[in-house]
Design a protein around this motif. Structure first.
Motif, mmCIF file in Angstrom:
data_model
loop_
_atom_site.group_PDB
_atom_site.id
_atom_site.type_symbol
_atom_site.label_atom_id
_atom_site.label_comp_id
_atom_site.label_asym_id
_atom_site.label_seq_id
_atom_site.Cartn_x
_atom_site.Cartn_y
_atom_site.Cartn_z
ATOM 1 N N LYS A 85 0.822 -1.209 0.000
ATOM 2 C CA LYS A 85 0.000 0.000 0.000
ATOM 3 C C LYS A 85 0.856 1.258 0.000
ATOM 4 C CE LYS A 85 -4.099 -1.642 -0.239
ATOM 5 N NZ LYS A 85 -4.929 -1.355 -1.448
ATOM 6 N N ARG A 86 1.966 1.229 0.740
ATOM 7 C CA ARG A 86 2.857 2.394 0.755
ATOM 8 C C ARG A 86 3.461 2.624 -0.621
ATOM 9 N NH1 ARG A 86 8.266 2.105 4.235
ATOM 10 N NH2 ARG A 86 8.672 0.585 2.569
ATOM 11 N N TYR A 87 3.869 1.541 -1.296
ATOM 12 C CA TYR A 87 4.439 1.673 -2.630
ATOM 13 C C TYR A 87 3.394 2.184 -3.624
ATOM 14 C CZ TYR A 87 6.801 0.490 -6.986
ATOM 15 O OH TYR A 87 7.372 0.544 -8.225
ATOM 16 N N GLU A 88 2.163 1.669 -3.520
ATOM 17 C CA GLU A 88 1.098 2.139 -4.414
ATOM 18 C C GLU A 88 0.814 3.613 -4.195
ATOM 19 O OE1 GLU A 88 -2.197 -0.403 -3.675
ATOM 20 O OE2 GLU A 88 -1.416 -2.071 -4.879
ATOM 21 N N PHE A 89 0.855 4.059 -2.937
ATOM 22 C CA PHE A 89 0.628 5.483 -2.652
ATOM 23 C C PHE A 89 1.720 6.336 -3.277
ATOM 24 C CE2 PHE A 89 1.638 9.162 0.021
ATOM 25 C CZ PHE A 89 0.451 9.861 -0.074
ATOM 26 N N GLU A 90 2.978 5.907 -3.142
ATOM 27 C CA GLU A 90 4.075 6.668 -3.727
ATOM 28 C C GLU A 90 3.980 6.696 -5.246
ATOM 29 O OE1 GLU A 90 8.024 6.010 -2.487
ATOM 30 O OE2 GLU A 90 7.555 5.977 -0.347
ATOM 31 N N MET A 91 3.548 5.589 -5.843
ATOM 32 C CA MET A 91 3.424 5.543 -7.297
ATOM 33 C C MET A 91 2.349 6.499 -7.797
ATOM 34 S SD MET A 91 5.524 3.608 -8.995
ATOM 35 C CE MET A 91 4.593 3.366 -10.508
ATOM 36 N N HIS A 92 1.221 6.567 -7.099
ATOM 37 C CA HIS A 92 0.109 7.391 -7.554
ATOM 38 C C HIS A 92 0.276 8.867 -7.194
ATOM 39 C CE1 HIS A 92 -1.915 3.378 -7.679
ATOM 40 N NE2 HIS A 92 -2.434 3.888 -8.778
ATOM 41 N N SER A 93 1.109 9.173 -6.217
ATOM 42 C CA SER A 93 1.245 10.565 -5.768
ATOM 43 C C SER A 93 2.595 11.175 -6.140
ATOM 44 C CB SER A 93 1.057 10.640 -4.243
ATOM 45 O OG SER A 93 2.033 9.863 -3.562
ATOM 46 N N LYS A 94 3.384 10.487 -6.978
ATOM 47 C CA LYS A 94 4.689 11.037 -7.322
ATOM 48 C C LYS A 94 4.537 12.317 -8.142
ATOM 49 C CE LYS A 94 5.334 8.023 -11.361
ATOM 50 N NZ LYS A 94 6.215 6.985 -11.965
ATOM 51 N N VAL A 95 5.535 13.172 -8.032
ATOM 52 C CA VAL A 95 5.510 14.490 -8.655
ATOM 53 C C VAL A 95 6.032 14.385 -10.080
ATOM 54 C CG1 VAL A 95 6.331 16.871 -8.470
ATOM 55 C CG2 VAL A 95 5.883 15.526 -6.400
ATOM 56 N N SER A 96 5.418 15.105 -10.986
ATOM 57 C CA SER A 96 5.865 15.082 -12.375
ATOM 58 C C SER A 96 7.122 15.917 -12.547
ATOM 59 C CB SER A 96 4.760 15.616 -13.293
ATOM 60 O OG SER A 96 4.529 16.990 -13.035
ATOM 61 N N MET A 97 7.962 15.518 -13.475
ATOM 62 C CA MET A 97 9.180 16.261 -13.748
ATOM 63 C C MET A 97 8.869 17.644 -14.308
ATOM 64 S SD MET A 97 12.381 16.496 -13.516
ATOM 65 C CE MET A 97 12.757 14.822 -12.963
ATOM 66 N N ALA A 98 7.732 17.779 -14.992
ATOM 67 C CA ALA A 98 7.340 19.092 -15.513
ATOM 68 C C ALA A 98 7.153 20.088 -14.378
ATOM 69 C CB ALA A 98 6.059 18.956 -16.338
ATOM 70 N N TRP A 99 6.594 19.630 -13.270
ATOM 71 C CA TRP A 99 6.402 20.514 -12.105
ATOM 72 C C TRP A 99 7.748 20.921 -11.521
ATOM 73 C CZ3 TRP A 99 7.331 20.075 -6.749
ATOM 74 C CH2 TRP A 99 6.695 21.034 -5.959
ATOM 75 N N LEU A 101 10.620 21.113 -13.185
ATOM 76 C CA LEU A 101 11.257 22.033 -14.122
ATOM 77 C C LEU A 101 10.667 23.428 -14.020
ATOM 78 C CD1 LEU A 101 11.541 19.730 -17.281
ATOM 79 C CD2 LEU A 101 13.342 20.337 -15.660
ATOM 80 N N GLY A 102 9.382 23.515 -13.681
ATOM 81 C CA GLY A 102 8.740 24.817 -13.538
ATOM 82 C C GLY A 102 9.233 25.616 -12.350
ATOM 83 N N LEU A 103 9.906 24.961 -11.414
ATOM 84 C CA LEU A 103 10.423 25.666 -10.238
ATOM 85 C C LEU A 103 11.722 26.397 -10.528
ATOM 86 C CD1 LEU A 103 9.834 22.897 -7.554
ATOM 87 C CD2 LEU A 103 8.421 24.912 -7.980
ATOM 88 N N GLY A 104 12.412 26.016 -11.601
ATOM 89 C CA GLY A 104 13.684 26.649 -11.923
ATOM 90 C C GLY A 104 14.849 25.918 -11.293
ATOM 91 N N LYS A 171 21.373 19.779 -16.028
ATOM 92 C CA LYS A 171 22.606 19.669 -15.264
ATOM 93 C C LYS A 171 22.678 20.662 -14.116
ATOM 94 C CE LYS A 171 27.630 19.440 -15.853
ATOM 95 N NZ LYS A 171 28.760 19.503 -16.830
ATOM 96 N N ASN A 172 22.164 21.878 -14.343
ATOM 97 C CA ASN A 172 22.255 22.915 -13.302
ATOM 98 C C ASN A 172 21.294 22.680 -12.142
ATOM 99 O OD1 ASN A 172 19.967 23.411 -14.763
ATOM 100 N ND2 ASN A 172 20.364 25.596 -15.088
ATOM 101 N N PHE A 173 20.412 21.667 -12.229
ATOM 102 C CA PHE A 173 19.520 21.333 -11.119
ATOM 103 C C PHE A 173 20.263 20.532 -10.045
ATOM 104 C CE2 PHE A 173 14.857 21.959 -12.097
ATOM 105 C CZ PHE A 173 15.092 22.948 -13.041
#
Length: 200
Positions: A85-99, A101-104, A171-173
């Motif tokens: 259940k913990r793994y399923e929660f992490e899979m469904h709630s993971k953050v997208s890379m687009a988000w 990248l939007g932080l800079g 790279k700069n991230f």
């Protein structure tokens, strides 16, 4: 009572052994199914004789190992259920890379010198806990490493294949993922010290 208790435990172990042997014959040795059936039939014929004799001793103390085994079974089931259940929660709630990248490059925070390790069960993607860090902490380390430990169904993993390190984002991230892989006979400590030189 002592003989009844040990007798029940021994007979159960003797019953499990041919069942596991059957799996080895099918999955590892790839034996013909007729040979497997013959082995199962002969084994069960012998084991059922012992089991029928032990059943008469259950009320004389043979119930003790059965209760202990049931208790451990419940504990292992609850642990496995919680892990899934913990793994399923992490899979469904993971953050997208687009988000991300939007932080800079600074991820919207002050980047301080040092390496920050974030443990996660995910071998891909950004865990939800990282977004919690970004929204609640005033600063974050200049280098961020997502550490994932995976246990493989093999005897040992060679040192050359132990750590898989990859860059995440531009790279700069200065964001990396370190996947540590272990076999069931490997002695290890849950850290990625040996691969930190690859994260600069």
């Amino acid at each position: 009572m002592y003989h009844a208790t040990t007798g029940t435990a021994v007979v159960i172990v003797m019953l499990v052994t041919p069942l596991l042997m059957t799996l080895i014959m099918l999955l590892v040795w790839h034996c013909h199914w007729i040979l497997v059936l013959i082995f199962i039939g002969l084994s069960l014929a012998v084991e059922c004789t012992y089991i029928s004799a032990v059943l008469f001793k259950v009320d004389q103390g043979g119930w003790v190992p059965l209760v202990i085994a049931a208790a451990f079974l419940v504990i292992m089931y609850v642990w496995h259920y919680g892990t899934v259940k913990r793994y399923e929660f992490e899979m469904h709630s993971k953050v997208s890379m687009a988000w991300i990248l939007g932080l800079g490059p600074s991820l919207g925070l002050v980047r301080v010198p040092g390496i920050g390790l974030v443990y996660t069960e995910l071998a891909s993607g950004v865990p939800h806990i990282f977004s919690h860090f970004i929204t609640n902490l005033p600063a974050i380390r200049s280098v961020v490493v997502f550490v994932c430990v995976k246990y493989l169904p093999v005897y040992m993993v060679s040192e050359e294949e132990r750590f898989l390190v990859e860059r995440m984002g531009p790279k700069n991230f200065h964001m990396f993922r370190c996947v540590a892989r272990y076999g069931y006979k490997d002695l290890h400590k849950k850290r990625c010290r040996n691969s930190q030189e690859n994260c600069h």
